[in-house]
Design an enzyme around this catalytic site. Structure first.
Site, PDB file in Angstrom:
ATOM      1  N   VAL A   1       0.827  -1.208   0.000  1.00  0.00           N
ATOM      2  CA  VAL A   1       0.000   0.000   0.000  1.00  0.00           C
ATOM      3  C   VAL A   1       0.859   1.255   0.000  1.00  0.00           C
ATOM      4  CG1 VAL A   1      -1.591   1.348   1.441  1.00  0.00           C
ATOM      5  CG2 VAL A   1      -2.004  -1.093   1.063  1.00  0.00           C
TER       6      VAL A   1
ATOM      7  N   ASP B   1      10.264   3.448   6.602  1.00  0.00           N
ATOM      8  CA  ASP B   1       9.963   2.056   6.943  1.00  0.00           C
ATOM      9  C   ASP B   1      11.001   1.563   7.937  1.00  0.00           C
ATOM     10  OD1 ASP B   1       8.158  -0.274   5.172  1.00  0.00           O
ATOM     11  OD2 ASP B   1       9.594  -0.959   6.672  1.00  0.00           O
TER      12      ASP B   1
ATOM     13  N   ARG C   1      14.345  -3.139   2.933  1.00  0.00           N
ATOM     14  CA  ARG C   1      13.320  -2.620   2.033  1.00  0.00           C
ATOM     15  C   ARG C   1      13.713  -1.214   1.537  1.00  0.00           C
ATOM     16  NH1 ARG C   1       9.342  -3.209  -1.646  1.00  0.00           N
ATOM     17  NH2 ARG C   1       7.500  -1.974  -1.256  1.00  0.00           N
TER      18      ARG C   1
ATOM     19  N   THR D   1      -1.989  -4.645   9.500  1.00  0.00           N
ATOM     20  CA  THR D   1      -2.951  -4.890  10.580  1.00  0.00           C
ATOM     21  C   THR D   1      -3.344  -6.375  10.524  1.00  0.00           C
ATOM     22  OG1 THR D   1      -4.611  -3.951   9.072  1.00  0.00           O
ATOM     23  CG2 THR D   1      -3.941  -2.590  10.924  1.00  0.00           C
TER      24      THR D   1
ATOM     25  N   THR E   1      -6.264  -1.061   7.317  1.00  0.00           N
ATOM     26  CA  THR E   1      -7.632  -1.536   7.539  1.00  0.00           C
ATOM     27  C   THR E   1      -7.827  -1.861   9.021  1.00  0.00           C
ATOM     28  OG1 THR E   1      -7.513  -2.524   5.353  1.00  0.00           O
ATOM     29  CG2 THR E   1      -9.354  -3.205   6.761  1.00  0.00           C
TER      30      THR E   1
ATOM     31  N   CYS F   1      -6.122  -9.555   3.635  1.00  0.00           N
ATOM     32  CA  CYS F   1      -7.256  -8.624   3.644  1.00  0.00           C
ATOM     33  C   CYS F   1      -8.572  -9.360   3.852  1.00  0.00           C
ATOM     34  CB  CYS F   1      -7.310  -7.840   2.331  1.00  0.00           C
ATOM     35  SG  CYS F   1      -6.050  -6.566   2.232  1.00  0.00           S
TER      36      CYS F   1
ATOM     37  N   ARG G   1       1.492 -13.998   1.721  1.00  0.00           N
ATOM     38  CA  ARG G   1       0.980 -13.855   3.080  1.00  0.00           C
ATOM     39  C   ARG G   1      -0.346 -14.611   3.219  1.00  0.00           C
ATOM     40  NH1 ARG G   1       1.066  -7.525   3.737  1.00  0.00           N
ATOM     41  NH2 ARG G   1       0.609  -7.701   1.527  1.00  0.00           N
TER      42      ARG G   1
HETATM   43  N1  LIG Z   1      -2.011  -5.148   0.205  1.00  0.00           N
HETATM   44  C1  LIG Z   1      -3.260  -4.850  -0.107  1.00  0.00           C
HETATM   45  O1  LIG Z   1      -3.776  -5.273  -1.127  1.00  0.00           O
HETATM   46  C2  LIG Z   1      -4.096  -3.970   0.769  1.00  0.00           C
HETATM   47  C3  LIG Z   1      -5.244  -3.406   0.209  1.00  0.00           C
HETATM   48  C4  LIG Z   1      -6.017  -2.569   0.985  1.00  0.00           C
HETATM   49  C5  LIG Z   1      -5.652  -2.346   2.303  1.00  0.00           C
HETATM   50  N2  LIG Z   1      -4.561  -2.932   2.838  1.00  0.00           N
HETATM   51  C6  LIG Z   1      -4.223  -2.632   4.225  1.00  0.00           C
HETATM   52  O2  LIG Z   1      -3.145  -1.715   4.232  1.00  0.00           O
HETATM   53  C7  LIG Z   1      -2.279  -1.957   5.353  1.00  0.00           C
HETATM   54  C8  LIG Z   1      -0.863  -2.214   4.862  1.00  0.00           C
HETATM   55  O3  LIG Z   1      -0.857  -3.383   4.074  1.00  0.00           O
HETATM   56  P1  LIG Z   1       0.337  -3.772   3.116  1.00  0.00           P
HETATM   57  O4  LIG Z   1      -0.166  -4.870   2.265  1.00  0.00           O
HETATM   58  O5  LIG Z   1       0.929  -2.581   2.467  1.00  0.00           O
HETATM   59  O6  LIG Z   1       1.382  -4.346   4.185  1.00  0.00           O
HETATM   60  P2  LIG Z   1       2.913  -4.738   3.911  1.00  0.00           P
HETATM   61  O7  LIG Z   1       3.249  -5.770   4.896  1.00  0.00           O
HETATM   62  O8  LIG Z   1       3.121  -4.984   2.447  1.00  0.00           O
HETATM   63  O9  LIG Z   1       3.710  -3.411   4.243  1.00  0.00           O
HETATM   64  C9  LIG Z   1       3.741  -2.837   5.480  1.00  0.00           C
HETATM   65  C10 LIG Z   1       5.088  -2.124   5.646  1.00  0.00           C
HETATM   66  O10 LIG Z   1       5.049  -1.465   6.907  1.00  0.00           O
HETATM   67  C11 LIG Z   1       6.329  -1.596   7.503  1.00  0.00           C
HETATM   68  N3  LIG Z   1       6.181  -1.396   8.942  1.00  0.00           N
HETATM   69  C12 LIG Z   1       5.718  -2.256   9.874  1.00  0.00           C
HETATM   70  N4  LIG Z   1       5.708  -1.668  11.078  1.00  0.00           N
HETATM   71  C13 LIG Z   1       6.190  -0.419  10.895  1.00  0.00           C
HETATM   72  C14 LIG Z   1       6.441   0.662  11.766  1.00  0.00           C
HETATM   73  N5  LIG Z   1       6.187   0.573  13.071  1.00  0.00           N
HETATM   74  N6  LIG Z   1       6.942   1.807  11.250  1.00  0.00           N
HETATM   75  C15 LIG Z   1       7.222   1.895   9.935  1.00  0.00           C
HETATM   76  N7  LIG Z   1       7.013   0.889   9.059  1.00  0.00           N
HETATM   77  C16 LIG Z   1       6.497  -0.241   9.533  1.00  0.00           C
HETATM   78  C17 LIG Z   1       6.791  -2.984   7.109  1.00  0.00           C
HETATM   79  O11 LIG Z   1       8.185  -3.103   7.223  1.00  0.00           O
HETATM   80  C18 LIG Z   1       6.273  -3.080   5.669  1.00  0.00           C
HETATM   81  O12 LIG Z   1       7.245  -2.664   4.739  1.00  0.00           O
HETATM   82  C19 LIG Z   1      -2.915  -3.132   6.094  1.00  0.00           C
HETATM   83  O13 LIG Z   1      -3.770  -2.635   7.086  1.00  0.00           O
HETATM   84  C20 LIG Z   1      -3.731  -3.827   5.023  1.00  0.00           C
HETATM   85  O14 LIG Z   1      -4.805  -4.548   5.557  1.00  0.00           O
HETATM   86  C21 LIG Z   1      -3.759  -3.718   2.085  1.00  0.00           C
END
Ligand SMILES: NC(=O)c1ccc[n+]([C@@H]2O[C@H](COP(=O)([O-])OP(=O)(O)OC[C@H]3O[C@@H](n4cnc5c(N)ncnc54)[C@H](O)[C@@H]3O)[C@@H](O)[C@H]2O)c1
Length: 425
Positions: A14, A32, A37, A90, A125, A265, A336
């Protein structure tokens, strides 16, 4: 004019596409905690494959007009930002309870650099109330600033679909919200300035939070319904896909297909809503029934495959089974919470040997996470059964004849193979 400098906290599926998009117009710092990364992104490589090197390099190049992307894991680099957008994971724990730790940790991070007038927008989310009741108190405590006096909050849920190059972040209408009417309008204008599909300003943060979590819960329940239909129609020897095609000719029949519901998700978010409902004394029936049904599909697929093998007199113990695909969805490298793992675990209980072939994965990651034998090249052997679990484009042109023993079973979880198979979900 207001100076806008945006920090994106969490550069995953995201965060990175969002950071890139905002960087086409604003000064953006991507933050991050994962140093590797950051190094990869700064080299122009996005391992999620959402953003290609050219797109990254385009925004990373030095610009004089106050826009572009700089990525870091150093706190001081985000200190001068005016908007903090949080896009951290989340997940749920092994008891399927929401884990808010990344949100708390990132709120602490932002709290350390928060200044008067700043706006913190959450995109992760969550269930309704997480932004204002869980994250804002952390921001207040760490920063010493007062909510809605010194700093403000917003919530704008993400709707991207990994691997989908058509519906990219800028092309998906975005729901926005803010902690005061004035801030809500500012948050909405910020997103509207880059999201070409437009925005929908929700009346409150809780409404925006609820909207996102029900989008995914609705999808989960609809898929659970067709999964239940698949189980029923298989008992009746009726092809579910034929039934769905026929029923789909009615204008208001919803086009859902049976399948494995994995990922972070659809298979996770309904538990966020359910947990909050239970805290408030309401036990959700449909939401949790949908989850149970979808979670049962891995063992169901495995038992169907074994049944078909038995019907063909294939010796089960020691049989070689090829599973095509392990990512949680097609044409993306995301491993995942893939429910194919459930299929494999149940198959292995019958004493079979399983090999996973998936051209999209990192085999080291799959071995580490799931302890599975996985390969990324077409295997050089024949199998007693082949399970088409993920509809990657690469599998469309696969020569199944080279992979099947004479009597082998082919089972199509996705119902998308173009030849006659022994079983379809
Ligand atoms: N991937 C999807 O398709 C999607 C779609 C809609 C919503 N979401 C929601 O968006 C959110 C993020 O999802 P994602 O898929 O991007 O996750 P992800 O795991 O791909 O990325 C999350 C990033 O956050 C970093 N991170 C973790 N803790 C941290 C912190 N304390 N400070 C800074 N960085 C930190 C991680 O290192 C990672 O790079 C979630 O709540 C997910 O449910 C995801």
């Amino acid at each position: 004019m207001e100076k806008i400098k945006i920090a994106i906290i969490g550069l995953g599926y995201v965060g990175l596409p969002l950071a890139r998009l905002f960087a086409t117009k604003y000064d953006v710092v991507g933050f991050d905690i994962n140093e590797t990364r950051i190094q990869e992104i700064n080299r122009g490589f996005d391992k999620t494959l959402e953003i290609d090197e050219a797109q990254l390099k385009e925004v990373q190049k030095e610009t004089k007009d106050g826009k572009g992307l700089y990525c870091t894991h150093t706190l001081k680099d985000i200190a001068a930002c005016t908007y903090y957008i949080v896009t951290v994971p989340t997940p749920i724990d092994s008891n399927k309870r929401p884990v808010l730790t990344p949100l708390f940790k990132s709120s602490e991070t932002v709290g350390k650099v928060l200044k008067k007038g700043d706006v913190v927008i959450f995109e992760s989310t969550v269930y309704p109330g997480v932004t204002e009741d869980e994250c804002v108190p952390v921001l207040e405590k760490v920063s010493g600033l007062r909510f809605n006096k010194d700093f403000f909050a917003g919530y704008s849920p993400e709707r991207i679909n990994p691997g989908d190059k058509l519906h990219t972040v800028d092309k998906i209408l975005k729901v926005t919200s803010g902690s005061t009417l004035e801030v809500a309008k500012k948050v909405d204008a910020l997103y509207a300035s880059v999201i070409t599909a437009g925005t929908h300003l929700a009346p409150t943060i809780k409404v925006a939070e609820a909207a996102k979590v029900i989008e995914n819960s609705q999808r989960d329940i609809n898929i659970a319904f067709v999964n239940e239909l698949a189980k029923i129609f298989n008992l009746m020897d009726i092809k579910t896909h034929d039934v769905l095609e026929a029923a789909g000719t009615k204008w208001n029949f919803l086009p859902f297909k049976p399948g494995l519901v994995g990922g972070h998700c659809i298979g996770v978010d309904p538990y966020y809503l359910a947990q909050k409902a239970q805290e408030l004394g309401y036990h959700p029936e449909i939401i949790l029934a949908g989850r149970r049904l979808n979670d049962s599909m891995g063992s169901y697929v495995a038992s169907e495959v074994i049944k078909l093998m038995l019907q063909k007199d294939i010796a089960i113990k020691g049989a070689d089974i090829l599973v095509l695909g392990i990512t949680f969805k097609e044409n993306c490298p995301d491993v995942r919470n893939p429910k194919v793992v459930d299929v494999i675990q149940h198959l292995k209980e019958f004493g079979v040997h399983v090999i996973v072939f998936d051209p999209w994965i990192n085999v080291v990651e799959v071995d580490k996470e799931y302890g599975l034998d996985a390969i990324t090249d077409v295997p050089n052997q024949k199998f007693d059964a082949i399970v088409h679990a993920v509809a990657h484009n690469e599998f469309k042109n696969l020569d199944f004849a080279l992979l099947k023993k004479d009597n082998a079973v082919v089972y199509d979880v996705k119902g998308s193979l173009s030849f006659d198979v022994d079983g379809v979900l």
